[in-house]
Design a protein around this motif. Structure first.
Motif, PDB file in Angstrom:
ATOM      1  N   PRO A  46       0.802  -1.233   0.000  1.00  0.00           N
ATOM      2  CA  PRO A  46       0.000   0.000   0.000  1.00  0.00           C
ATOM      3  C   PRO A  46       0.833   1.282   0.000  1.00  0.00           C
ATOM      4  O   PRO A  46       0.288   2.358  -0.154  1.00  0.00           O
ATOM      5  N   VAL A  47       2.162   1.155   0.182  1.00  0.00           N
ATOM      6  CA  VAL A  47       2.956   2.361   0.462  1.00  0.00           C
ATOM      7  C   VAL A  47       3.185   3.257  -0.755  1.00  0.00           C
ATOM      8  O   VAL A  47       3.329   4.467  -0.622  1.00  0.00           O
ATOM      9  N   LEU A  48       3.245   2.666  -1.950  1.00  0.00           N
ATOM     10  CA  LEU A  48       3.363   3.448  -3.187  1.00  0.00           C
ATOM     11  C   LEU A  48       2.167   3.079  -4.058  1.00  0.00           C
ATOM     12  O   LEU A  48       2.239   2.175  -4.891  1.00  0.00           O
ATOM     13  N   PRO A  49       1.041   3.742  -3.846  1.00  0.00           N
ATOM     14  CA  PRO A  49      -0.212   3.305  -4.465  1.00  0.00           C
ATOM     15  C   PRO A  49      -0.347   3.591  -5.959  1.00  0.00           C
ATOM     16  O   PRO A  49      -1.179   2.971  -6.626  1.00  0.00           O
ATOM     17  N   ASP A 107      -7.309  10.810   6.164  1.00  0.00           N
ATOM     18  CA  ASP A 107      -8.454  10.114   5.594  1.00  0.00           C
ATOM     19  C   ASP A 107      -8.222   8.610   5.471  1.00  0.00           C
ATOM     20  O   ASP A 107      -9.068   7.887   4.939  1.00  0.00           O
ATOM     21  N   GLY A 108      -7.054   8.125   5.922  1.00  0.00           N
ATOM     22  CA  GLY A 108      -6.757   6.706   5.844  1.00  0.00           C
ATOM     23  C   GLY A 108      -6.222   6.247   4.503  1.00  0.00           C
ATOM     24  O   GLY A 108      -5.916   5.068   4.319  1.00  0.00           O
ATOM     25  N   VAL A 109      -6.063   7.170   3.554  1.00  0.00           N
ATOM     26  CA  VAL A 109      -5.583   6.855   2.206  1.00  0.00           C
ATOM     27  C   VAL A 109      -4.071   7.058   2.147  1.00  0.00           C
ATOM     28  O   VAL A 109      -3.539   8.034   2.701  1.00  0.00           O
ATOM     29  N   ASN A 110      -3.371   6.146   1.473  1.00  0.00           N
ATOM     30  CA  ASN A 110      -1.920   6.270   1.309  1.00  0.00           C
ATOM     31  C   ASN A 110      -1.587   7.228   0.169  1.00  0.00           C
ATOM     32  O   ASN A 110      -2.227   7.197  -0.890  1.00  0.00           O
ATOM     33  N   ASN A 115      -3.690   9.924  -5.548  1.00  0.00           N
ATOM     34  CA  ASN A 115      -2.816   9.551  -4.436  1.00  0.00           C
ATOM     35  C   ASN A 115      -1.472  10.290  -4.450  1.00  0.00           C
ATOM     36  O   ASN A 115      -0.571   9.934  -3.700  1.00  0.00           O
ATOM     37  N   VAL A 116      -1.337  11.289  -5.302  1.00  0.00           N
ATOM     38  CA  VAL A 116      -0.116  12.091  -5.337  1.00  0.00           C
ATOM     39  C   VAL A 116      -0.330  13.357  -4.517  1.00  0.00           C
ATOM     40  O   VAL A 116      -1.221  14.156  -4.809  1.00  0.00           O
TER      41      VAL A 116
END
Length: 202
Positions: A132-135, A154-157, A185-186
């Motif tokens: 999950p670390v680099l989505p 927000d819990g999003v990576n 996700n950026v």
């Protein structure tokens, strides 16, 4: 002196202060590495850049009939590889968890803060997602360096993208495929601009 050019104007509300601090600290570190890479290049200290540095040295010493091609093809690649080499050597126990070429892949290393030891995950010239670390995944472009900043409020990576760039190419990330600035996700996009002044030791 090398400098950052950020294309993200303001952080998303979900990006915490700690994440912002991590991004800006990491960016500052890459700026320093890019400046040093330019200075070393100006002194023809190019061995750590591998085949790219040797090609640069060969073209520099040769009677090159097309010097503009020398600058485009060799200096940029050599600066990048010297930055990668130093970046990978900065971390305590740094290891490549996913190899993908000479320098390319996903790395993990540890840094000590005043309160704790923190594990940092970053990628060099790596297009695929490493969940999950680099989505994010990239099909039509390849960021030079990607930094995992973890989950936002927000819990999003999220991740930050850094691209090593010459002075004449500032803004070229805006033309790259995959629309970096539009990726959900950026959290941050920055060009790290290496300068002719560093190379000429001015």
């Amino acid at each position: 002196m090398a400098k950052p050019v950020a294309w993200t104007h303001g952080f998303k509300p979900a990006i915490t202060k700690a994440q912002q601090d991590l991004i800006l600290w990491f960016e500052g570190m890459i700026v320093g590495l890019a400046a040093r890479a330019g200075q070393h290049l100006g002194a023809l200290d190019v061995e750590s850049a591998g085949k790219f540095g040797l090609k640069l040295e060969e073209r520099f010493l040769a009677d090159n009939p097309k010097p503009h091609r020398f600058f485009r093809a060799s200096i940029g690649s050599t600066v990048e590889r010297k930055v990668y080499d130093e970046l990978c050597g900065l971390w305590t126990g740094a290891k490549r968890v996913i190899p993908s070429g000479d320098w390319a892949g996903v790395y993990q290393g540890e840094i000590g803060t005043k309160d704790d030891i923190v594990t940092i995950t970053f990628a060099i010239e790596y297009q695929a997602s490493h969940s999950p670390v680099l989505p994010c995944g990239f099909k039509n472009s390849r960021p030079d360096i990607r930094l995992s900043i973890g989950a936002g409020s927000d819990g999003v990576n999220y991740e930050a993208l850094f691209d090593l760039t010459s002075e004449g190419q500032v803004g070229h990330v805006l033309k790259k495929g995959d629309k970096w600035l539009s990726k959900a996700n950026v959290a941050y996009v920055s060009e790290i601009v290496w300068t002719n002044d560093d190379i000429m030791h001015k």
